[in-house]
Design a protein around this motif. Sequence first.
Motif, short mmCIF file in Angstrom:
data_model
loop_
_atom_site.label_atom_id
_atom_site.label_comp_id
_atom_site.label_asym_id
_atom_site.label_seq_id
_atom_site.Cartn_x
_atom_site.Cartn_y
_atom_site.Cartn_z
N TYR A 7 6.36 0.91 -5.99
CA TYR A 7 7.53 0.39 -5.28
C TYR A 7 7.11 -0.56 -4.15
O TYR A 7 7.60 -1.69 -4.06
CB TYR A 7 8.34 1.56 -4.72
N TYR A 8 6.19 -0.12 -3.33
CA TYR A 8 5.81 -0.93 -2.17
C TYR A 8 4.95 -2.14 -2.55
O TYR A 8 5.14 -3.23 -2.02
CB TYR A 8 5.07 -0.07 -1.14
N SER A 9 4.03 -1.96 -3.49
CA SER A 9 3.17 -3.08 -3.86
C SER A 9 3.96 -4.16 -4.59
O SER A 9 3.67 -5.35 -4.44
CB SER A 9 2.01 -2.60 -4.74
N SER A 10 4.97 -3.77 -5.35
CA SER A 10 5.79 -4.76 -6.06
C SER A 10 6.77 -5.47 -5.14
O SER A 10 7.38 -6.47 -5.54
CB SER A 10 6.55 -4.09 -7.21
N ARG A 11 6.92 -4.98 -3.94
CA ARG A 11 7.83 -5.60 -2.97
C ARG A 11 7.09 -6.31 -1.84
O ARG A 11 7.62 -6.53 -0.76
CB ARG A 11 8.81 -4.56 -2.42
N GLY A 12 5.85 -6.66 -2.12
CA GLY A 12 5.12 -7.53 -1.21
C GLY A 12 4.43 -6.86 -0.05
O GLY A 12 3.95 -7.56 0.85
N LYS A 13 4.33 -5.54 -0.05
CA LYS A 13 3.67 -4.84 1.07
C LYS A 13 2.17 -4.78 0.80
O LYS A 13 1.57 -3.70 0.70
CB LYS A 13 4.25 -3.44 1.24
N ASN A 14 1.56 -5.95 0.73
CA ASN A 14 0.17 -6.02 0.29
C ASN A 14 -0.77 -6.73 1.26
O ASN A 14 -1.91 -7.06 0.89
CB ASN A 14 0.10 -6.71 -1.08
N PRO A 19 -5.50 0.18 3.38
CA PRO A 19 -4.57 -0.56 2.52
C PRO A 19 -3.10 -0.22 2.80
O PRO A 19 -2.71 0.95 2.82
CB PRO A 19 -4.98 -0.13 1.11
N THR A 20 -2.32 -1.25 2.97
CA THR A 20 -0.92 -1.09 3.38
C THR A 20 -0.05 -0.32 2.39
O THR A 20 0.61 0.65 2.77
CB THR A 20 -0.30 -2.47 3.66
N PRO A 21 0.01 -0.72 1.10
CA PRO A 21 0.93 -0.01 0.20
C PRO A 21 0.54 1.45 -0.02
O PRO A 21 1.42 2.31 -0.21
CB PRO A 21 0.84 -0.80 -1.11
#
Length: 377
Positions: A48-55, A262-264
């Motif tokens: 969810y988070y990686s696909s929404r740009g939280k990278n 790592p953020t996500p």
Amino acid sequence: MIGKSNINIKPSIFGLMSALAKQHNAINFTQGAPDFETPSWILEKLEYYSSRGKNQYSPIPGMPELKEACANKVKHLYGCSINPDKEIMISCGASEAIYSIIAAFISDGDEVIYFDPAFDAYPYVTKMMNGKSIRLQFLSNGRIDIEAIRKSITHRTKLIILNSPHNPLGAVISKNEYLEIAKIIKNKDILLLSDEVYEHIYAGEQYQSVLSIPELKNQSIVVQSLGKTYNITGWRLGVCIAPEKILPYLLGVKQFTTFSAPTPLQLAVADGINDHPEYYETLPQLYQKSHDVITNLLRKSRFKVLPWHGSPFLMLDYSNITSKNDECFAKELITNHGVGTVPVSSLYEKPIHRYLRVCFAKQEKDLIEGALKLCQI
């Protein structure tokens, strides 16, 4: 150019034995990485988070969401209020937190006290910083020796490291023992590093964290492992909880090592902590079950199983089987019998050759298969 002499370039015994076990396709009881399924709700949140740009980079101390979740978890478990903005650092694994603490506070000739056998990062990083390790022995009943700590303190003592539940002995420190240590270091320029990466793996009714000891709050730094708790050791997420006056020094080291976790991954675990407290609340029962499975089988073996109070490890005494060097015997178990264990002599200042460490954080079928093979020896 030849590197500094205080840098240990010898590979860790954990990595060596794990690689050998994989090479021979052995049942792998070596590294302390849980073999249980990663919770699906954490994996879903990662996507969810990686696909929404939280990278992109997180703040150096960690994502606010994860720090707040960790503070709430500490409050829930230990009744201790932690300021997530000023007292928590998210590290790239617990090892980075340990490195940051020793690097920040230990320099030439400073003394670090801890008990043998010890996680190999303690002596290696202490030596790297030109510090001096003061290695103590456990009492015959498996308890830490409070009087030995008292007698070992000098004007050069800067840090005491306690590991509970202990790797590899599984010993757990009591409230009364912590209170005695608080008396010893009161009004002294000494910090306590409490390595609590196995806080959810214990045999008693309740785990005793340093965080619930008010007398130690201003001198203690606690290290936890989200990787160990949620079966995501490859994500490299640790938690470091330190007094407000201490944390900036740890962040000063971190900003020039990993900079940030790592953020996500942080966001996914934050949601997992908040949404599923039942997971870490019931984790002790999961490990108790695994412990009982392998221990009940090993009673039929020639190995002696040492008493266990916590951690994902069993200590096996093989002195009734052979007098061989533990590393030689451990390699023989892999190549001839298909079971990977860790020889623990290298975790002592003065090597003792009679013990092997077994990680039982494994699927039940592997526990049974590995234990049955050990019973044939």
